[in-house]
Design a protein around this motif. Structure first.
Motif, PDB file in Angstrom:
ATOM      1  N   LEU A 141       0.608  -1.089   0.297  1.00 51.20           N
ATOM      2  CA  LEU A 141      -0.102  -0.396  -0.258  1.00 51.20           C
ATOM      3  C   LEU A 141       0.923   1.146  -0.039  1.00 51.20           C
ATOM      4  CD1 LEU A 141      -2.399  -0.294   2.504  1.00 51.20           C
ATOM      5  CD2 LEU A 141      -2.914  -1.265   0.089  1.00 51.20           C
ATOM      6  N   SER A 142       1.963   1.803   0.408  1.00 53.50           N
ATOM      7  CA  SER A 142       2.731   2.192   0.938  1.00 53.50           C
ATOM      8  C   SER A 142       3.834   2.990  -0.294  1.00 53.50           C
ATOM      9  CB  SER A 142       4.119   2.137   2.177  1.00 53.50           C
ATOM     10  OG  SER A 142       3.331   2.471   3.374  1.00 53.50           O
ATOM     11  N   VAL A 143       3.563   1.676  -1.148  1.00 60.71           N
ATOM     12  CA  VAL A 143       4.767   1.465  -2.745  1.00 60.71           C
ATOM     13  C   VAL A 143       3.301   2.452  -3.293  1.00 60.71           C
ATOM     14  CG1 VAL A 143       5.465   0.324  -4.535  1.00 60.71           C
ATOM     15  CG2 VAL A 143       6.435  -0.256  -2.281  1.00 60.71           C
ATOM     16  N   LEU A 144       2.377   1.423  -3.453  1.00 62.80           N
ATOM     17  CA  LEU A 144       1.338   2.366  -4.539  1.00 62.80           C
ATOM     18  C   LEU A 144       0.746   3.569  -3.778  1.00 62.80           C
ATOM     19  CD1 LEU A 144      -1.439  -1.281  -4.674  1.00 62.80           C
ATOM     20  CD2 LEU A 144       0.366  -0.122  -6.221  1.00 62.80           C
ATOM     21  N   GLY A 145       0.930   3.868  -2.906  1.00 59.70           N
ATOM     22  CA  GLY A 145       0.381   5.012  -1.800  1.00 59.70           C
ATOM     23  C   GLY A 145       1.350   6.324  -2.595  1.00 59.70           C
ATOM     24  N   LEU A 146       3.105   5.806  -2.918  1.00 56.46           N
ATOM     25  CA  LEU A 146       4.136   7.082  -3.380  1.00 56.46           C
ATOM     26  C   LEU A 146       4.015   6.661  -4.830  1.00 56.46           C
ATOM     27  CD1 LEU A 146       6.727   8.296  -2.742  1.00 56.46           C
ATOM     28  CD2 LEU A 146       7.516   6.150  -2.718  1.00 56.46           C
ATOM     29  N   THR A 147       3.939   6.030  -5.501  1.00 63.53           N
ATOM     30  CA  THR A 147       3.495   5.652  -7.377  1.00 63.53           C
ATOM     31  C   THR A 147       2.304   6.925  -7.710  1.00 63.53           C
ATOM     32  OG1 THR A 147       4.840   3.806  -7.347  1.00 63.53           O
ATOM     33  CG2 THR A 147       3.410   4.480  -8.773  1.00 63.53           C
ATOM     34  N   GLY A 148       1.131   6.209  -6.745  1.00 58.97           N
ATOM     35  CA  GLY A 148       0.356   7.524  -7.199  1.00 58.97           C
ATOM     36  C   GLY A 148       0.917   9.005  -7.057  1.00 58.97           C
ATOM     37  N   LEU A 149       1.121   9.077  -5.682  1.00 59.92           N
ATOM     38  CA  LEU A 149       1.770  10.595  -5.151  1.00 59.92           C
ATOM     39  C   LEU A 149       2.479  11.011  -6.305  1.00 59.92           C
ATOM     40  CD1 LEU A 149       1.949  12.848  -3.457  1.00 59.92           C
ATOM     41  CD2 LEU A 149       3.809  11.831  -2.852  1.00 59.92           C
ATOM     42  N   LEU A 150       3.311  10.740  -6.736  1.00 63.65           N
ATOM     43  CA  LEU A 150       4.390  10.905  -7.634  1.00 63.65           C
ATOM     44  C   LEU A 150       4.593  11.193  -9.368  1.00 63.65           C
ATOM     45  CD1 LEU A 150       8.207   8.283  -7.048  1.00 63.65           C
ATOM     46  CD2 LEU A 150       7.433  11.462  -6.692  1.00 63.65           C
ATOM     47  N   ALA A 151       3.022  10.186  -9.605  1.00 67.42           N
ATOM     48  CA  ALA A 151       1.794   9.954 -10.861  1.00 67.42           C
ATOM     49  C   ALA A 151       1.262  11.181 -10.789  1.00 67.42           C
ATOM     50  CB  ALA A 151       1.499   8.797 -11.355  1.00 67.42           C
ATOM     51  N   CYS A 152       0.487  11.627  -9.751  1.00 71.25           N
ATOM     52  CA  CYS A 152      -0.171  13.043  -9.436  1.00 71.25           C
ATOM     53  C   CYS A 152       1.194  13.921  -9.223  1.00 71.25           C
ATOM     54  CB  CYS A 152      -0.818  12.916  -8.473  1.00 71.25           C
ATOM     55  SG  CYS A 152      -1.912  12.087  -8.290  1.00 71.25           S
ATOM     56  N   GLY A 153       2.006  14.323  -9.295  1.00 72.56           N
ATOM     57  CA  GLY A 153       2.957  15.069  -8.885  1.00 72.56           C
ATOM     58  C   GLY A 153       3.260  16.305  -9.860  1.00 72.56           C
ATOM     59  N   LEU A 154       3.494  15.693 -10.855  1.00 71.05           N
ATOM     60  CA  LEU A 154       4.371  16.466 -12.628  1.00 71.05           C
ATOM     61  C   LEU A 154       3.106  16.895 -13.486  1.00 71.05           C
ATOM     62  CD1 LEU A 154       6.563  17.501 -14.509  1.00 71.05           C
ATOM     63  CD2 LEU A 154       5.715  15.004 -15.207  1.00 71.05           C
ATOM     64  N   PRO A 155       1.403  16.854 -13.043  1.00 69.17           N
ATOM     65  CA  PRO A 155       0.714  17.675 -13.700  1.00 69.17           C
ATOM     66  C   PRO A 155       0.261  18.400 -12.451  1.00 69.17           C
ATOM     67  CG  PRO A 155       0.366  15.644 -14.379  1.00 69.17           C
ATOM     68  CD  PRO A 155       1.628  15.229 -12.774  1.00 69.17           C
TER      69      PRO A 155
END
Length: 169
Positions: A141-155
């Motif tokens: 869940l932490s890896v998925l959350g961090l991945t989601g945060l990074l994917a949302c971060g640039l836009p």
């Protein structure tokens, strides 16, 4: 290495031949080789699972990025208007991140519930952990959350850099 094992193989063959010349000695292997051969199927399936998991994580990140970036592109005029009316870049960053992370959180919650429901089905494929191992779930869940945060971060960062004059044209 195989050097000492091959030397021992010759000595063992000679001793067995001295005791009983009719006794066949073939396919001599070290215990390390036998254990490695017995674990080959599990290690191969684990490697394939890891590969498919990495591809799935990459696809999820690209998908989240694409959806959030598309939303940012569609809202560029709105962001320009918000900045013109006094919103700060930080406000826009927070707005986009919040919207993207709500989607990510919903996906993680649904996926975690489905994983818990399917835990009995995948229990046979797991080695060294139970199907409901809390540390494994927290890590995933932490890896998925961090991945989601990074994917949302640039836009979100791009949205916070919108110039009102350019966006309103």
């Amino acid at each position: 290495g195989d050097g000492p094992a091959k030397d021992l193989t010759r000595a063992v063959r000679a001793e067995i031949n001295a005791i009983d010349p009719n006794q066949p000695v073939y396919h001599v292997r070290t215990m390390e080789q036998l254990v490695g051969d017995s674990m080959l199927t599990r290690s191969t399936s684990a490697a394939l699972m890891m590969l498919f998991s990495a591809v799935a994580l990459l696809l999820a990140a690209v998908g989240i990025y694409g959806v959030v970036a598309y939303g940012v592109t569609q809202q560029t005029r709105e962001f320009g208007l918000r900045i013109a009316l006094g919103a700060t870049p930080r406000d826009l960053l927070t707005l986009v991140l919040r919207h993207g992370l709500v989607m990510v959180g919903a996906g993680i919650a649904i996926g975690a519930a489905a994983a818990l429901a399917a835990a009995r089905l995948i229990a046979g494929a797991l080695y060294g952990v139970t199907a409901v191992d809390p540390l494994t779930y927290i890590t995933v869940l932490s890896v998925l959350g961090l991945t989601g945060l990074l994917a949302c971060g640039l836009p979100a960062w791009r949205a916070s850099r919108v110039q009102p004059v350019t966006a309103l044209r």
